[in-house]
Design a protein around this motif. Structure first.
Motif, PDB file in Angstrom:
ATOM      1  N   LYS A   1      43.270  37.933  28.443  1.00 16.29           N
ATOM      2  CA  LYS A   1      43.658  39.330  28.224  1.00 16.29           C
ATOM      3  C   LYS A   1      44.656  39.831  29.255  1.00 16.29           C
ATOM      4  N   LEU A   2      45.292  38.920  29.930  1.00 14.00           N
ATOM      5  CA  LEU A   2      46.207  39.307  30.993  1.00 14.00           C
ATOM      6  C   LEU A   2      47.281  40.277  30.501  1.00 14.00           C
ATOM      7  N   GLY A   3      47.726  40.065  29.264  1.00 18.26           N
ATOM      8  CA  GLY A   3      48.760  40.921  28.706  1.00 18.26           C
ATOM      9  C   GLY A   3      48.302  42.368  28.619  1.00 18.26           C
ATOM     10  N   GLU A   4      47.104  42.550  28.123  1.00 21.88           N
ATOM     11  CA  GLU A   4      46.563  43.913  28.007  1.00 21.88           C
ATOM     12  C   GLU A   4      46.381  44.533  29.381  1.00 21.88           C
ATOM     13  N   TRP A   5      45.884  43.720  30.284  1.00 18.05           N
ATOM     14  CA  TRP A   5      45.632  44.201  31.648  1.00 18.05           C
ATOM     15  C   TRP A   5      46.939  44.712  32.269  1.00 18.05           C
ATOM     16  N   LEU A   6      48.019  43.959  32.040  1.00 16.06           N
ATOM     17  CA  LEU A   6      49.314  44.356  32.577  1.00 16.06           C
ATOM     18  C   LEU A   6      49.855  45.602  31.884  1.00 16.06           C
ATOM     19  N   ALA A   7      49.570  45.702  30.590  1.00 21.34           N
ATOM     20  CA  ALA A   7      50.096  46.830  29.829  1.00 21.34           C
ATOM     21  C   ALA A   7      49.354  48.127  30.175  1.00 21.34           C
ATOM     22  N   ALA A   8      48.124  47.991  30.656  1.00 16.91           N
ATOM     23  CA  ALA A   8      47.298  49.161  30.925  1.00 16.91           C
ATOM     24  C   ALA A   8      47.906  50.079  31.979  1.00 16.91           C
ATOM     25  N   LYS A   9      48.405  49.482  33.060  1.00 15.72           N
ATOM     26  CA  LYS A   9      49.041  50.312  34.079  1.00 15.72           C
ATOM     27  C   LYS A   9      49.888  49.429  34.992  1.00 15.72           C
ATOM     28  N   PRO A  10      50.750  50.051  35.794  1.00 11.05           N
ATOM     29  CA  PRO A  10      51.577  49.236  36.695  1.00 11.05           C
ATOM     30  C   PRO A  10      50.694  48.471  37.665  1.00 11.05           C
ATOM     31  N   ARG A  11      51.025  47.214  37.866  1.00  8.34           N
ATOM     32  CA  ARG A  11      50.234  46.373  38.756  1.00  8.34           C
ATOM     33  C   ARG A  11      51.109  45.863  39.890  1.00  8.34           C
ATOM     34  N   THR A  12      50.458  45.288  40.864  1.00  7.57           N
ATOM     35  CA  THR A  12      51.212  44.651  41.935  1.00  7.57           C
ATOM     36  C   THR A  12      51.016  43.143  41.810  1.00  7.57           C
ATOM     37  N   VAL A  13      52.122  42.421  41.859  1.00 10.58           N
ATOM     38  CA  VAL A  13      52.074  40.977  41.634  1.00 10.58           C
ATOM     39  C   VAL A  13      52.783  40.281  42.787  1.00 10.58           C
ATOM     40  N   TYR A  14      52.281  39.107  43.148  1.00  5.75           N
ATOM     41  CA  TYR A  14      52.989  38.388  44.207  1.00  5.75           C
ATOM     42  C   TYR A  14      53.247  36.941  43.836  1.00  5.75           C
ATOM     43  N   ALA A  15      54.295  36.415  44.440  1.00  6.73           N
ATOM     44  CA  ALA A  15      54.603  34.988  44.326  1.00  6.73           C
ATOM     45  C   ALA A  15      55.056  34.522  45.701  1.00  6.73           C
ATOM     46  N   GLY A  16      54.764  33.291  46.002  1.00  5.45           N
ATOM     47  CA  GLY A  16      55.097  32.778  47.324  1.00  5.45           C
ATOM     48  C   GLY A  16      56.354  31.925  47.316  1.00  5.45           C
ATOM     49  N   PHE A  17      57.025  31.927  48.464  1.00  3.42           N
ATOM     50  CA  PHE A  17      58.231  31.109  48.604  1.00  3.42           C
ATOM     51  C   PHE A  17      58.161  30.329  49.903  1.00  3.42           C
ATOM     52  N   ASP A  18      58.512  29.080  49.800  1.00  3.30           N
ATOM     53  CA  ASP A  18      58.459  28.182  50.947  1.00  3.30           C
ATOM     54  C   ASP A  18      59.687  28.330  51.831  1.00  3.30           C
ATOM     55  N   PRO A  19      59.503  28.622  53.086  1.00  2.63           N
ATOM     56  CA  PRO A  19      60.675  28.750  53.956  1.00  2.63           C
ATOM     57  C   PRO A  19      61.097  27.405  54.539  1.00  2.63           C
ATOM     58  N   THR A  20      61.348  26.434  53.682  1.00  3.88           N
ATOM     59  CA  THR A  20      61.735  25.117  54.196  1.00  3.88           C
ATOM     60  C   THR A  20      63.203  25.066  54.578  1.00  3.88           C
ATOM     61  N   ALA A  21      63.976  26.077  54.187  1.00  2.38           N
ATOM     62  CA  ALA A  21      65.384  26.133  54.588  1.00  2.38           C
ATOM     63  C   ALA A  21      65.745  27.604  54.725  1.00  2.38           C
ATOM     64  N   ASP A  22      66.921  27.886  55.261  1.00  8.74           N
ATOM     65  CA  ASP A  22      67.256  29.296  55.442  1.00  8.74           C
ATOM     66  C   ASP A  22      67.929  29.879  54.203  1.00  8.74           C
ATOM     67  N   SER A  23      67.884  29.126  53.128  1.00  4.30           N
ATOM     68  CA  SER A  23      68.408  29.652  51.874  1.00  4.30           C
ATOM     69  C   SER A  23      67.506  29.230  50.736  1.00  4.30           C
TER      70      SER A  23
END
Length: 429
Positions: free
Chosen positions: A20-42
């Motif tokens: 039901k993730l779609g409904e959950w997201l549609a219900a109200k604005p959410r905060t989401v995160y994704a991680g990024f590896d700092p293996t290089a400076d770009s």
RNA sequence: GGUGGGUUACCGAAGCGGUCAAACGGGUCUGACUGUAAAUCAGAUGGCUAUGCCUUCGCAGGUUCGAAUCCUGCACCCACCA
């Protein structure tokens, strides 16, 4: 079509922890995160998908948090890797974290004045800020206690390594605890209840969800996008000469543009869907055009255009397109040094004293050697004899060709070329 | 330690006294074709002040008018025997 259905239609949802993730997201604005590896400076094309996913969330009214792994980068994520990674020192990591944060501005809106549905602007967070202060004992007591080893051993990232020859250090084994805690921290601190990541992150994401439940009896969610691979099984974003970076100094806008123009027919549809913000109708019409007449390669051109604009802006796209025109045959004349320098940013250059152009002029063979296009005069001679030498994109018709001031393409530069696409500049100084 | 075989251009591999800058295959490069693709076809592939000259065939010497090719020593590799 709602936001989540759109993600699914684009093939961006590989797994989700809740149907039901779609409904959950549609219900109200959410905060989401994704991680990024700092293996290089770009950032490079490998991390592009994550940024684009966060960008989509933000555009749909959610608040994205990009976490750069200043702490986890010190450990090394074993997911999807066959061997232990070498650790980066703190200074390098800090520099890398800064570099990544700068680049993310192209994708996410960090302007505090602009609030999205009351959720505020995007954030960049460095997990070292909340992990760096832990003592080992505290960490074991508060976090480690919540991780049953048998569950950890069941994760694919661990299983595959234990099954192989490479083995795994205790440090890498502990990686998932740190990432799991990131999620818990972000949930408590920022109300972030959704973690997104590549499909290889599933184990780490679910570890975070478990930890949130155990520590705070809190329900959080996760989703993964599929890993971006090419139809031949190789990784997207890699060429023989290395990764395609998002930093213009590492990978010029032209090279970046060209990378996408050269996408295989079999891959380009998926790329359009996942990476661009074109509507489903536009993509469908490109698909139709492609099966009708693949040789026009409209899809590839459109993909390259969209992504180059996103990553390098309108100016970067313009340079890339101008360079493309020139690299594919247009004669070169009447440009200035600066423009030429931008277009041929990736091209090697040789130097010669300007006086060589006077009188008889500079023999074409010597020019090719000086520019590094031929490794000896004999080599240069062969190239010319075989019709493979060009001055400012005009074919050289004989060995007696000499270069004079009239051949300058700009104030001081002559553009030499050998074969289809090997260019070099000759600067007359 | 003994005996035999090897070491050739970017890689693999022929050559075993002159016609060897060294066959052949791969790679690479150039051209044609083409969709900035793949496949295919053709040519090229030590250097130079260039119808000739110079440097290359493990390294160093030697024999000969002439050596990648024969001889001696050295180095490394492989096989069999101790």
């Amino acid at each position: 079509m709602d936001f989540f259905a759109d993600l699914q239609a684009r093939g961006l949802v590989h797994q989700a922890t809740d149907p039901k993730l779609g409904e959950w997201l549609a219900a109200k604005p959410r905060t989401v995160y994704a991680g990024f590896d700092p293996t290089a400076d770009s950032l490079h094309v490998g991390s592009l998908l994550g940024l684009i996913v966060l960008r989509r969330y933000q555009k749909a009214g959610h608040r994205p948090i990009a976490v750069v792994g200043g702490a986890t980068g010190m450990i090394g994520d074993p997911s999807g890797k066959s061997a232990e990674r070498k650790l980066l020192d703190k200074e390098t990591l800090e520099r890398n974290v800064d570099g990544l944060a700068r680049q993310m501005r192209r994708f996410l809106d960090f302007d505090p004045a602009v609030t999205h549905n009351g959720q505020g602007p995007a954030l960049v967070a460095n997990n070292h800020d909340w992990t760096g202060g832990w003592s080992y004992l505290e960490f074991l007591r508060d976090i480690g206690k919540n991780f049953p080893v048998n569950v950890m051993l069941g994760k694919d990232s661990v299983k595959s390594r234990l099954g192989g020859d490479a083995g795994m250090s205790y440090t890498e084994f502990s990686y998932m605890l740190l990432q799991a805690y990131d999620f818990v921290y972000l949930a408590e601190e920022y109300g972030c209840e959704l973690q997104a990541g590549g499909s290889d992150q599933w184990g780490n994401i679910t570890a975070g969800i478990d930890l949130a439940r155990r520590m705070h009896s809190r329900q959080v969610y996760g989703m993964t996008w599929p890993l971006l691979t090419k139809s031949d099984g190789t990784k997207m974003g890699k060429t023989e000469s290395g990764a395609i970076w998002l930093d213009a100094d590492r990978t010029s806008p032209y090279e970046f543009f060209q990378y996408w123009v050269n996408t295989d027919d079999a891959d380009v549809g998926g790329c359009l869907r996942m990476l661009t913000e074109l509507s489903h109708e536009e993509i469908a019409s490109l698909d139709a055009a492609r099966s009708e007449n693949a040789s026009a390669r409209e899809s590839q051109k459109r993909l390259a255009e969209e992504l180059t604009r996103l990553v390098h802006g309108d100016a970067g796209l313009a340079t890339a397109q101008q360079a493309t025109e020139i690299f594919f045959g247009a004669e070169i004349d009447g440009l200035d040094d600066r423009t030429l320098g931008q277009i041929f940013a990736d091209v090697p250059a040789g130097e010669m004293p300007k006086s060589q152009l006077a009188g008889e002029g500079l023999a074409i063979v010597d020019a090719l050697v000086a520019a590094g296009l031929a490794k000896s005069k004999g080599d240069a001679r062969r190239t010319v004899e075989q019709g493979g030498a060009y001055v400012n994109n005009r074919r050289v018709d004989g060995l007696d060709r000499t270069l004079t001031a009239a051949d300058l393409a700009s104030e001081s530069v002559i553009v030499l070329r050998s074969g289809r696409k090997k260019y070099a500049l000759l600067r007359m100084v």
